[in-house]
Design a protein around this motif. Structure first.
Motif: not given
Lengths: 472, 192
Positions: A269-297
């Motif tokens: 809300v204070d206009q600052a922005s943060q980024q979480v970057e996720l680099r995958l070991a293989a090309p992927m498009r399965d939402a259920a598999r990608i989602l838990p990988l964001f947890q750490r970030g």
């Protein structure tokens, strides 16, 4: 729309100058002028002239190598800009655009105001522009190149987009203008010049339709969500991420692509922005598999007073074919997920696999390549036994070309029980390697009575004994 | 007749084990089998030569992780053990683990159903380890390019200690337990 000086305009837009300037392209081993600015053209230089001739005419000519790839990208930018006039915009050759403005001129208050707007915009941008407006695509091309207000019948035959040989031949026949050509009998023309010429003529006259093919916009892999109330809990952020991921993955699936790198931008809300970057070991498009990988970030994000906008973008995508479901082996997927998770901590390039290479030098007989861009290698050729560990050579006290009966290494005394060898390895002369500066090496496998099996070598060109590895 | 055994079963799965001694690398490569993750800190200058590993199993199944520090190495090991995608995890230790770290690795291995093996310098064992082995090569007067080793179990939480003399057969990929040099056959049994 024709941009007669597209390439030089692109370069000179950044650094406007009045001095003669030309872009050079290498053509059949000669450097030829490819695109010139107005100052150069007024001095009598022309396109296709060799650079040496141009220099003789104009000693202070500035030149630069041409970059057709950048020119094409610049034309793409102009194409995007031209979409403001009508939705139907295609490329015309390397330096032109064709717009189907039927039905959209009234939005600009008539044809004249629209053309005026185009001219003003391009003049501001510093790009030379010639416009041609006509009922057919061929006719507008002719007007743009050979006179904007001209009557089509008065234009030379070259305005029909035919090659120069045909133009010369037509002129020899006395057919100089399009009007002459229209008056001539069609059958002899077709017999002499082929159907191409008549097709062009009909296209210019509107007897044969010539559609404008608009380019498809490249797909954009990003989704965003603005929230009515700021959120701060990790579960909420993950929930929003899940809702962003689903349409993104659907889009990737539709385009047969897989994401390789994803960026999640969280605006507070204070206009600052943060980024979480996720680099995958293989090309992927399965939402259920990608989602838990964001947890750490997401765990590391500081929500502050709350997050009210989130944007998810697939920064890097790769083609990923659709796979048959069912019998697929999931162990590779699991391993890729593990590599991704470890990679977020230690860097994806630090997870490696061994690949054999063709070299006799033991240190260079294999490569470690990132596991994300390689497959398990087969075909390990081990013609002679190799030690399991290698370390930088450690000198020992010994004399002569035969292996010593007793020696000391790392403060331990050893007695040679059996010596197997020698195996001579020559340095690779085509490579500068200070470690191999001592020349040839004769490798011996020494089984010591104490148990340890060491890999020793002797350098005959610079006598000395070294321990370099250990078998087990 | 020589007794022989598959290399895996003597390391209990869902546990983390330790090995030290000059032949520790061979011990690890032998246990690694088809699919393993080898965690090695990036600053270690020694090279593990895949050609040397080849006789114990294909080096192509080995993934090498190069974390910058032992903290990262432990995190990677815990993650990999818990995940279960790599059934065998080898971790090279450069400073002794405390009880908490060792215990966390044990719990992770239990959660993921995987086996871990720490290669430790002599005397840096952790109390949490399930078993600890010392592997030393032994001079074999009979054969060239022999892989005769002495495996000594120096700690075992759920079994007895013992000494085994083993030789790896690269052709059949079997581990032969052989009588110690100079002793009569039959004095060695199978490890549990």
């Amino acid at each position: 729309m024709w941009f007669p000086r597209l390439a030089s305009n692109r370069v000179l837009r950044g650094c406007p100058s009045e001095t003669p300037f030309a872009l050079i392209r290498k053509d059949a081993n000669a450097e030829r002028l490819y695109c010139l600015n107005e100052a150069a053209q007024s001095l009598g230089l022309h396109r296709g002239m060799s650079l040496a001739d141009a220099r003789a005419l104009c000693p202070d000519l500035r030149s630069q190598p041409a970059r057709p790839d950048l020119d094409a990208r610049f034309l793409g930018v102009l194409r995007r800009w031209a979409m403001r006039y009508c939705p139907w915009v295609g490329r015309e050759g390397e330096d032109g655009l064709v717009l189907d403005v039927t039905g959209s001129t009234h939005l600009w208050g008539g044809e004249e105001t629209m053309l005026g707007d185009m001219r003003a915009a391009m003049a501001r941008a510093g790009v030379a522009l010639r416009l041609g407006l006509a009922a057919t695509r061929g006719a507008s091309w002719a007007r743009a190149h050979y006179g904007e207000e001209a009557d089509l019948a008065q234009l030379p035959v070259a305005a029909l987009r035919v090659d120069t040989e045909t133009v010369t031949a037509l002129q020899r026949l006395g057919l100089r203008t399009i009007g002459d050509l229209q008056g001539a009998a069609r059958a002899p023309l077709a017999r002499r010049f082929g159907l191409e010429l008549l097709l062009r003529l009909d296209q210019a006259m509107g007897a044969v339709p010539e559609p404008v093919t608009p380019e498809a916009e490249p797909p954009h892999y990003a989704t965003r969500m603005t929230l009515p109330e700021p959120i701060g809990l990790v579960t909420d952020v993950m929930g929003v991420t899940e809702r962003l991921l689903k349409p993104l993955c659907a889009k990737l699936l539709a385009q047969h692509m897989g994401a390789r790198r994803l960026t999640l931008t969280l605006r507070r809300v204070d206009q600052a922005s943060q980024q979480v970057e996720l680099r995958l070991a293989a090309p992927m498009r399965d939402a259920a598999r990608i989602l838990p990988l964001f947890q750490r970030g997401v765990d590391t994000v500081d929500a502050g007073f709350g997050i009210d906008m989130m944007r998810l973008e697939a920064v890097q995508v790769e083609p990923l074919a659709v796979q048959q479901i069912g019998s697929a082996d999931h162990s590779a997927d699991q391993l890729n997920d593990l590599i991704t998770r470890i990679g977020t901590r230690i860097g994806l390039e630090n997870i490696q696999r061994f690949q054999p290479t063709d070299s006799h030098i033991p240190e260079r007989s294999f490569l470690t390549v990132p596991a994300t861009h390689s497959l398990p290698a087969s075909g390990w050729q081990v013609p002679r036994p190799r030690p399991i560990t290698l370390f930088p050579p450690e000198p020992i006290m010994a004399k002569g070309a035969e292996p010593p009966a007793r020696f000391r290494w790392r403060r331990m005394a050893f007695t040679t029980g059996r010596a197997t060898g020698p195996e001579r390895i020559a340095p690779e002369w085509w490579r500068e390697d200070p470690a191999w500066a001592s020349g040839l090496r004769d490798y011996w496998r020494i089984d010591t009575r104490e148990g340890r099996r060491l890999w020793l070598f002797y350098t005959p060109q610079k006598p000395g004994w070294y321990v370099q590895g250990e078998f087990a | 007749m020589r007794p022989s055994l598959k290399p895996k079963p003597f390391l209990r799965s869902t546990r983390v084990h330790e090995v030290c001694g000059p032949a520790a690398f061979a011990f690890a490569a032998l246990c690694a089998g088809k699919q393993a993750l080898w965690i090695r800190e990036a600053w270690l200058a020694d090279i593990v030569l895949p050609q040397g590993m080849e006789i114990y199993g294909a080096p192509s199944g080995i993934l090498l992780a190069r974390p910058a520090s032992q903290i990262d190495a432990l995190a990677v090991a815990e993650e990999a053990l818990k995940d279960g995608a790599a059934p065998f995890v080898i971790l090279e230790i450069t400073r002794p683990l405390d009880l908490r770290e060792g215990r966390r690795l044990q719990l992770a291995a239990k959660a993921g159903g995987t086996t871990g093996l720490c290669i430790i310098p002599e005397g840096m064992g952790s109390n949490a380890a399930e078993t600890r082995w010392r592997a030393t090569p032994v001079f074999d007067p009979d054969r060239e390019d022999s892989t005769l080793m002495r495996w000594e179990s120096i700690k075992n939480k759920s079994g007895t200690l013992g000494v085994w003399y083993v030789r790896w057969d690269p052709q059949t990929h079997h581990l032969h337990v052989v009588p110690p040099v100079g002793l009569q056959p039959g004095s060695a049994g199978l490890p549990e």
